[in-house]
Design an enzyme around this catalytic site. Structure first.
Site, mmCIF file in Angstrom:
data_model
loop_
_atom_site.group_PDB
_atom_site.id
_atom_site.type_symbol
_atom_site.label_atom_id
_atom_site.label_comp_id
_atom_site.label_asym_id
_atom_site.label_seq_id
_atom_site.Cartn_x
_atom_site.Cartn_y
_atom_site.Cartn_z
ATOM 1 C CG ASN A 164 22.541 -2.926 -31.533
ATOM 2 O OD1 ASN A 164 23.576 -3.593 -31.430
ATOM 3 N ND2 ASN A 164 22.533 -1.661 -31.911
ATOM 4 C CB SER A 222 30.263 -1.984 -33.840
ATOM 5 O OG SER A 222 30.501 -0.608 -33.629
ATOM 6 C CB VAL A 244 20.123 1.810 -43.472
ATOM 7 C CG1 VAL A 244 19.851 1.832 -41.996
ATOM 8 C CG2 VAL A 244 21.520 2.279 -43.762
ATOM 9 C CD GLU A 262 29.217 3.987 -29.668
ATOM 10 O OE1 GLU A 262 29.476 2.869 -30.167
ATOM 11 O OE2 GLU A 262 28.167 4.604 -29.928
ATOM 12 C CE LYS A 314 27.398 -2.884 -31.716
ATOM 13 N NZ LYS A 314 26.083 -2.406 -31.703
ATOM 14 C CG ASN A 342 12.342 -5.783 -46.053
ATOM 15 O OD1 ASN A 342 13.044 -5.776 -45.049
ATOM 16 N ND2 ASN A 342 11.369 -4.897 -46.246
ATOM 17 N NE ARG A 343 6.986 -5.758 -41.788
ATOM 18 C CZ ARG A 343 6.812 -5.087 -40.656
ATOM 19 N NH1 ARG A 343 6.271 -5.678 -39.609
ATOM 20 N NH2 ARG A 343 7.208 -3.846 -40.549
ATOM 21 C CG HIS A 350 31.603 -1.669 -29.124
ATOM 22 N ND1 HIS A 350 30.614 -0.810 -29.548
ATOM 23 C CD2 HIS A 350 32.679 -1.396 -29.889
ATOM 24 C CE1 HIS A 350 31.084 -0.062 -30.538
ATOM 25 N NE2 HIS A 350 32.327 -0.396 -30.765
ATOM 26 C CG ASN A 351 26.889 -0.248 -28.474
ATOM 27 O OD1 ASN A 351 27.815 -0.718 -29.127
ATOM 28 N ND2 ASN A 351 25.700 -0.047 -28.994
ATOM 29 N N GLY A 389 20.721 -4.007 -43.071
ATOM 30 C CA GLY A 389 20.622 -5.256 -43.811
ATOM 31 C C GLY A 389 21.030 -5.090 -45.269
ATOM 32 N N GLY A 394 27.884 1.223 -37.765
ATOM 33 C CA GLY A 394 26.804 1.968 -38.416
ATOM 34 C C GLY A 394 26.650 1.537 -39.862
ATOM 35 C CE LYS A 401 18.760 4.114 -32.827
ATOM 36 N NZ LYS A 401 19.392 3.359 -33.933
HETATM 37 P P1 NBP Z 1 15.475 -0.974 -38.282
HETATM 38 O O1 NBP Z 1 15.930 -1.278 -36.909
HETATM 39 O O2 NBP Z 1 14.874 0.338 -38.566
HETATM 40 O O3 NBP Z 1 14.438 -2.129 -38.734
HETATM 41 C C1 NBP Z 1 13.768 -2.079 -39.969
HETATM 42 C C2 NBP Z 1 13.653 -3.462 -40.563
HETATM 43 O O4 NBP Z 1 12.949 -4.335 -39.672
HETATM 44 C C3 NBP Z 1 12.871 -3.445 -41.849
HETATM 45 O O5 NBP Z 1 13.453 -4.366 -42.730
HETATM 46 C C4 NBP Z 1 11.504 -3.893 -41.392
HETATM 47 O O6 NBP Z 1 10.729 -4.476 -42.419
HETATM 48 C C5 NBP Z 1 11.880 -4.931 -40.403
HETATM 49 N N1 NBP Z 1 10.781 -5.369 -39.520
HETATM 50 C C6 NBP Z 1 10.162 -4.706 -38.492
HETATM 51 BR BR1 NBP Z 1 10.505 -2.988 -38.034
HETATM 52 N N2 NBP Z 1 9.230 -5.426 -37.876
HETATM 53 C C7 NBP Z 1 9.208 -6.607 -38.529
HETATM 54 C C8 NBP Z 1 8.453 -7.785 -38.364
HETATM 55 N N3 NBP Z 1 7.546 -7.905 -37.385
HETATM 56 N N4 NBP Z 1 8.697 -8.818 -39.207
HETATM 57 C C9 NBP Z 1 9.605 -8.717 -40.176
HETATM 58 N N5 NBP Z 1 10.382 -7.608 -40.371
HETATM 59 C C10 NBP Z 1 10.189 -6.576 -39.561
HETATM 60 O O7 NBP Z 1 16.667 -1.244 -39.336
HETATM 61 P P2 NBP Z 1 18.231 -0.876 -39.239
HETATM 62 O O8 NBP Z 1 18.463 0.506 -38.743
HETATM 63 O O9 NBP Z 1 18.766 -1.286 -40.558
HETATM 64 O O10 NBP Z 1 18.788 -1.878 -38.115
HETATM 65 C C11 NBP Z 1 18.645 -3.275 -38.204
HETATM 66 C C12 NBP Z 1 19.204 -3.892 -36.952
HETATM 67 O O11 NBP Z 1 20.589 -3.598 -36.862
HETATM 68 C C13 NBP Z 1 18.572 -3.369 -35.670
HETATM 69 O O12 NBP Z 1 18.444 -4.418 -34.751
HETATM 70 C C14 NBP Z 1 19.567 -2.370 -35.158
HETATM 71 O O13 NBP Z 1 19.512 -2.214 -33.766
HETATM 72 C C15 NBP Z 1 20.867 -3.014 -35.606
HETATM 73 N N6 NBP Z 1 21.997 -2.115 -35.757
HETATM 74 C C16 NBP Z 1 21.840 -0.883 -36.295
HETATM 75 C C17 NBP Z 1 22.928 -0.050 -36.460
HETATM 76 C C18 NBP Z 1 22.758 1.294 -37.074
HETATM 77 O O14 NBP Z 1 23.734 2.053 -37.094
HETATM 78 N N7 NBP Z 1 21.598 1.632 -37.598
HETATM 79 C C19 NBP Z 1 24.180 -0.476 -36.080
HETATM 80 C C20 NBP Z 1 24.325 -1.749 -35.563
HETATM 81 C C21 NBP Z 1 23.225 -2.559 -35.409
HETATM 82 P P3 NBP Z 1 9.750 -3.536 -43.312
HETATM 83 O O15 NBP Z 1 10.618 -2.940 -44.364
HETATM 84 O O16 NBP Z 1 8.765 -4.494 -43.863
HETATM 85 O O17 NBP Z 1 9.154 -2.508 -42.398
#
Ligand code: NBP
Length: 478
Positions: A102, A128, A12, A190, A183, A32-33, A186-187, A14, A130, A261
């Site tokens: 993060n 930040s 989501v 929060e 960051k 993407n993987r 910030h959290n 990316g 979401g 988290k």
């Molecule tokens: P996720 O944190 O759920 O990660 C999923 C992604 O990581 C997928 O693209 C997955 O590929 C890939 N991945 C994993 Br899991 N292991 C891998 C590996 N060994 N090699 C290559 N790719 C790998 O996704 P997200 O919620 O979009 O968050 C992404 C980042 O942003 C995180 O670090 C998160 O902490 C940060 N973040 C999130 C938010 C939020 O609100 N969600 C806010 C701010 C920052 P796949 O599709 O092949 O499984």
């Protein structure tokens, strides 16, 4: 076509960042993987801008204009290292890897150091806001080298949220892990903001006897004043919401066990290492932890509470005003503590972080966005070496004006048996900072008594020890 930037990791966050870049006119390489995510993104949103979908690391890297900008948005921790191991060998000196996950700032420092040795810029950046923020404008907190910001900054400024004055909510925070550190704090802030809001709600419900719907109205009023912020706004929305299945207030059907988290926990762990008192943030983390101990809570439910009389209904509105004062004063304290931690991190790691700019880039996009942050920027702009936010005359005035109500609210909570760890920790911090003398003198004396840890005197330089077990004469300890 050569792409301006590439994004690997299309869950989501990316996907939404990639779309944000594309909507702003950049050509974005995608990877993407699991290739299905790449295909899905192009199928669903390919018309929003210029995307270059790729299926292998080599193809992805080859699609990027040089020097390359490659953004990683995968799960933080080992997956980030795995992706770096995969891509770094394909890059050349001068290329930039951006990690928007993060990450813990210590990991970012390590990765930056390792990649710097190979001539690759590594930018650990806080993002930040979401998924909504990632798509429409997040607050972005990049660390890394000055050169990397020269290449990347203009793009980040384009996709970032804009504050009310039009300024982009991003800036070069500082070298290596500075962005992820900021960051993290910030959290932490929060967490503290959310805890204080929760305590205000709890008091309005338990002491003033308001319904969730009435409390929503109170929060809407507050949101038109100095507490104007995203978190107050969504709190009103949540409290006004009725559960469709039961017809009850939504807040009453949600299990009362808060999860986390980990970034709040990191903030407190690092604060302990740096020796910075972030008691408000710590109480917020502990409050979530306590709420989750269902068994312990069940076993304690019969413990006796106070026999305080409920507030007479005619005093409820006045009490709500006092809670606003307590919330605002406590909020000033948690920001004071959070900025102290950033200042301490900046000194320890040599980051030279501009605290006023940090407040400025939190004004839009992020979860703690609030009108209040303009005031923090103004405080640091007026005096960049401000020792503490509480030493700003305006904040000092406001907290002084709030203190009588703040004390009344905390004592009402204590009398009624409503837990207010955030409000009371903030008040204790305020009173401790104000104190002419602290009982730390006694603590030092005790330490000298049982462990010969020595003490300093108020009237002479040097370290001293009293021969407690002998004739209690004092000796100089160097
Ligand atoms: P996720 O944190 O759920 O990660 C999923 C992604 O990581 C997928 O693209 C997955 O590929 C890939 N991945 C994993 Br899991 N292991 C891998 C590996 N060994 N090699 C290559 N790719 C790998 O996704 P997200 O919620 O979009 O968050 C992404 C980042 O942003 C995180 O670090 C998160 O902490 C940060 N973040 C999130 C938010 C939020 O609100 N969600 C806010 C701010 C920052 P796949 O599709 O092949 O499984």
């Amino acid at each position: 076509t050569s792409a301006d930037i590439g994004v690997t990791g299309l869950a989501v966050m990316g996907s939404n960042l990639a779309r944000n870049f594309a909507r702003n006119g950049y050509t974005v390489a995608l990877h993407n993987r699991t290739p299905a995510r790449t295909t899905a993104l192009v199928e669903q949103h390919g018309d929003e801008g210029a995307f270059v979908p790729t299926t292998s690391a080599e193809e992805f890297v080859a699609a990027l204009e040089r020097p390359r900008r490659l953004m990683i948005m995968v799960k933080a921790g080992e997956p980030t290292d795995a992706v770096i191991r995969e891509f770094a060998p394909l890059l050349e000196p001068g290329d930039v890897i951006i990690d928007g996950g993060n990450a813990h700032f210590e990991d970012t420092r390590r990765r930056e150091r390792e990649l710097r040795e190979r001539g690759i810029h590594f930018v650990g950046t806080g993002v930040s806001g979401g998924e909504e923020g990632a798509l429409n404008g997040p607050s972005i907190m990049p660390g890394g080298s000055v050169e990397s910001y020269a290449s990347l900054g203009p793009m980040l400024e384009k996709i970032a949220a804009k504050a009310k004055d039009g300024a982009p909510c991003t800036t070069h925070v500082g070298p290596d892990g500075a962005g992820h550190f900021v960051k993290m704090v910030h959290n932490g802030i929060e967490y503290a903001d959310m805890q204080l809001i929760a305590e205000a709600y709890h008091l309005l419900r338990e002491v003033a006897g308001y319904t969730p719907g009435q409390i929503a109205e109170v929060f809407r009023t507050w949101n038109r004043g100095r507490l104007d912020s995203y978190l107050i706004e969504i709190t009103a929305e949540v409290l006004a919401h009725t559960d469709a299945a039961t017809g009850k207030p939504f807040v009453d059907v949600v299990e009362d066990q808060a999860e986390q988290k980990g970034t709040g926990r990191w903030t407190v762990q690092i604060a302990l290492d740096l020796g910075v008192p972030v008691s408000g943030i710590a109480e917020a983390v502990f409050a979530r932890s306590l709420s989750g101990h269902a068994g312990l809570r069940a076993a304690s439910r019969d413990l006796p509470g106070p026999h305080g009389a409920p507030l007479p209904q005619e005093h409820a509105a006045a009490f709500a005003d006092q809670v606003e004062q307590a919330l605002y004063a406590s909020k000033i304290v948690s920001y004071t503590q959070g900025f102290h931690q950033i200042q301490a991190g900046s000194e320890t790691y040599g980051w030279d972080i501009d605290l006023g700019k940090v407040a400025a880039i939190w004004r839009g996009g992020c979860i703690i966005r609030a009108a209040f942050l303009d005031r923090i920027t103004a405080a640091y702009d007026g005096r960049p070496d401000l020792p503490s936010l509480l030493s700003d005359p305006k904040f000092a005035d406001e907290i002084g004006g709030a203190q009588d109500d703040w004390r009344h609210v905390v004592s009402s909570a204590v009398k009624q048996g409503v837990p207010v760890p955030g409000f009371s920790a903030a008040l204790a911090y305020y009173d401790a900072l104000r104190a002419e003398r602290l009982p730390a003198a006694l603590t030092q004396a005790q330490r000298d008594f049982f462990g010969a840890h020595t003490y300093r005197r108020t009237d002479r330089d040097g370290a001293f020890h009293t021969l407690w077990g002998q004739d209690r004469s004092e000796v100089s300890a160097g």
